[in-house]
Scaffold this motif. Sequence first.
Motif, short mmCIF file in Angstrom:
data_model
loop_
_atom_site.label_atom_id
_atom_site.label_comp_id
_atom_site.label_asym_id
_atom_site.label_seq_id
_atom_site.Cartn_x
_atom_site.Cartn_y
_atom_site.Cartn_z
N ALA A 81 0.83 -1.21 0.00
CA ALA A 81 0.00 0.00 0.00
C ALA A 81 0.86 1.25 0.00
N LEU A 82 0.36 2.26 -0.69
CA LEU A 82 1.01 3.57 -0.62
C LEU A 82 0.06 4.52 0.11
N LEU A 83 0.59 5.14 1.15
CA LEU A 83 -0.18 6.12 1.90
C LEU A 83 0.33 7.50 1.54
N VAL A 84 -0.55 8.39 1.10
CA VAL A 84 -0.16 9.78 0.91
C VAL A 84 -0.77 10.57 2.06
N ILE A 85 0.12 11.23 2.79
CA ILE A 85 -0.30 11.85 4.05
C ILE A 85 -0.08 13.36 3.98
N ASN A 86 -1.13 14.12 4.27
CA ASN A 86 -0.97 15.57 4.29
C ASN A 86 -1.31 16.10 5.68
N ILE A 87 -0.47 17.04 6.13
CA ILE A 87 -0.73 17.65 7.44
C ILE A 87 -1.83 18.69 7.26
N ASP A 88 -2.92 18.51 7.99
CA ASP A 88 -4.05 19.44 7.85
C ASP A 88 -3.63 20.84 8.30
N LEU A 89 -4.04 21.81 7.50
CA LEU A 89 -3.84 23.24 7.83
C LEU A 89 -2.40 23.54 8.27
N PHE A 90 -1.45 22.92 7.57
CA PHE A 90 -0.05 23.09 7.97
C PHE A 90 0.41 24.55 7.86
N LYS A 91 -0.16 25.24 6.87
CA LYS A 91 0.32 26.61 6.60
C LYS A 91 0.24 27.51 7.82
N LYS A 92 -0.68 27.15 8.73
CA LYS A 92 -0.84 28.03 9.89
C LYS A 92 0.45 28.10 10.74
N PHE A 93 1.25 27.02 10.72
CA PHE A 93 2.49 27.07 11.51
C PHE A 93 3.44 28.11 10.95
N ASN A 94 3.47 28.17 9.62
CA ASN A 94 4.34 29.16 8.98
C ASN A 94 3.79 30.56 9.19
N SER A 95 2.45 30.72 9.01
CA SER A 95 1.91 32.08 9.06
C SER A 95 1.72 32.57 10.49
N LEU A 96 1.32 31.66 11.38
CA LEU A 96 1.08 32.12 12.76
C LEU A 96 2.37 32.23 13.55
N TYR A 97 3.31 31.34 13.32
CA TYR A 97 4.54 31.37 14.10
C TYR A 97 5.70 31.78 13.20
N SER A 98 6.34 30.81 12.60
CA SER A 98 7.45 31.15 11.71
C SER A 98 7.74 29.95 10.83
N HIS A 99 8.51 30.21 9.77
CA HIS A 99 8.89 29.10 8.89
C HIS A 99 9.79 28.12 9.64
N ASP A 100 10.54 28.69 10.57
CA ASP A 100 11.43 27.86 11.36
C ASP A 100 10.62 26.84 12.15
N LEU A 101 9.54 27.29 12.74
CA LEU A 101 8.70 26.36 13.51
C LEU A 101 8.07 25.34 12.54
#
Length: 718
Positions: free
Chosen positions: A323-343
């Motif tokens: 099986a191949l699982l494709v996994i996406n982190i939900d609403l990941f962009k918020k970590f970049n926009s709310l905190y920082s790209h580093d986080l």
Amino acid sequence: MNEHRIKAIIKSISNINNDNFFDEICLSLSRAINADFVFIATINDTKTNATSLAVANKGCLVDNFTYPLKSTPCAEVVSESICTYSCNVQNLYPDDELLVNMKIDGYVGIPLKTSKGQISAILVALFEDAISDVHEVETLFLLFSGLIEKELHKCSYLKAIEFTNNIIENAHEAIVVCDKNQRITYINPSFTRMTGYDQADLQGKTPRTLSSGKQSKAFYQTMWLDLNTKGHWQGEIWNKRKDGHEYLEWLSITAVVDKNNELTHYTAFFTDITEQYIAKEKIKFHDSYDTLTRAANKKSLFTFIDRSIVQYTSLEKSNSPAALLVINIDLFKKFNSLYSHDLGDKVLIYVANRLKELVRDTDIVSRTTGDNFSIFINGLTNKKAAINVVNSINSAFMKPFIIDDINIKITLSIGIAFFKEDAQNAHGLFEKAEQAMFVAKDNGRNSYEFYSQELSDIANMEEAFKLSLESAIENDEFSNVYQPIVSLKNKSVNKFEVLARWKHNGDYISPAEFIPIAEKFGLISKIGNLVLNKACSELKRLNEMGFTDVVFNINRSIYEFSADGDHTSWLDTINSYHLAPKNVCFELTESVLAPENDRCIKLLNTLKIAGCPIALDDFGTGYSSLSYLRRFPIDTLKIDRSFISEMTKVEGDVVLVSAIISMAKALGISVVAEGVELKQEVDILVSLGCDDIQGYYFSKPIAAGSLSQYLVDFKYCE
Ligand code: C2E
Ligand code: CA
Ligand code: CA
């Protein structure tokens, strides 16, 4: 020839050691023949110079010298052979400075030859006076020339050995010599430098002492076969230093045989190529791995899958699924926009490491793009086993984790595709698992979905649909219809919900169908703006006709809220038609109030401050609805049609609707019941104190052109 002279010479040279043979023989000869000078000189390769090895002068040794052969009697010796001048030699060679300076009269020189018969040195006697018995000198010289030649051979042989030794000892390559039984007999200093072993460590041992155990039995079998048949082997081999560290060497072994072709020993040269290997591996790593998370990149994921599939098929294991699982982190962009790209980066690294912990060595975790990961699971016992993996992934991320003192909670959307049912290669599997992942996202995230042909058909249809929708926006194929919202208290109508219609190829396509696609493909704002403009224009027309208190409810999607965009354009549109903001209500679903959508509150505030009422649409279909209500002062709450239609069927739902109405009243929020079709429903809602009713019972949505007439004609029918 005086016998005792010869005896004296032999006696004097019989005790000499290797170091002073030439000195001693020159002294003895000079004494024996009464010469003023006796010297032995070597001739350079170009036969232009002679350099003395020893010079005896009147019974003493003097400093060595070098002189040019040109125009000297020595040149004759070098080119011809014995050369004898009993007197007058100075006059014969006036350009020979040495002869002139030393005032030499008699000269005897004989050539000294190598084993190959080449003249490499000369033995010379010089006399300040005329030589009384030239013949005797010649005889004596010839007598001892063989001995001197032998000594010269020995010297040049030793020199050659010293030269070779020097090369071996100073070689950058490690050199090891073994006897025919493979026992180590010699190692050079580079060997010690590279391996840490010195001669004493390895005395009597075989090179197996250095074995790392990394090479297979077959590897050594081939090596020995080559050595035994071809007499030579070379290649890369991992060995172990004395300190236990492994290193990679480029090794070249030769089996040395004697003239009878009997094996005498082995010599091996090697260089340490560990650094080059590491450098090469690094390049390979960059080519195959994601540098941030050190998970495999998409390219190596695909290679891995395709290789696994080939193995599967050849092993006839093709019936057990992978099986191949494709996994996406939900609403990941918020970590970049709310905190920082580093986080954001740290979250990605955490996720990659966590996923790697969850799979076996035979599987692979890859970061394919941005916040997308994939896992390929080999040799599943059955398809259900894939769900077990998904469950273990979900439970691994169930608990929040802490990065930089921030409590982080993530959810994942996972799509699953199976080999070989869904696709037979990496590319196909990835495409299908990704489609399934998108469906999981559409289903509200934090879930997983299997690929199916239906999903694929839907995806293809959606793609075609998207293209038509784009051209519909371009050509403005949209219009609005308006559904009255009837006030139960005043038994009148002054509100309408604006509903979009798309006339495509002569058919009306339901917004229930095209709105979700527009949301998915980022087209919703454009449609929203078209609808708002048309509604404002219609409202302005009604205002001008005297219907000044009419309110239009405009639906806007949560996907139109950008994290950083300015949200004044909706108000700008209203202002551009000189409309009162209180006459334009925005209907939004309750998810705008969810904490993860905090960015929406900013827009809600902007609209609210400007005077636009806010209605919460489809109330009751979301989650945590009641607690969300406290987060923002809503004007109106619209109870979803599903609750209304169930009221007459299920007793419990009347209680629910009743509770919603009471709660709204307590919060000072007005209530609209949606989708009211039956008189019975109207009666219940009246009895519960509902404010407004919208539904087919009073009217279906009506065209723009019929609005004013509708307002004039409206009569509340009991
Ligand atoms: P909604 O906002 O809940 O709109 C009400 C829907 O229920 C409308 O369907 C309306 O025609 C339908 N309806 C009203 N009364 C009854 C009734 O008594 N019985 C039944 N069975 N249905 C009734 P419509 O126009 O097909 O719209 C569907 C959905 O599309 C809307 O649901 C809304 O979510 C979305 N939508 C429509 N226009 C727009 C728009 O301009 N922008 C956005 N973002 N969404 C829109
Ligand atoms: Ca609505
Ligand atoms: Ca609704």
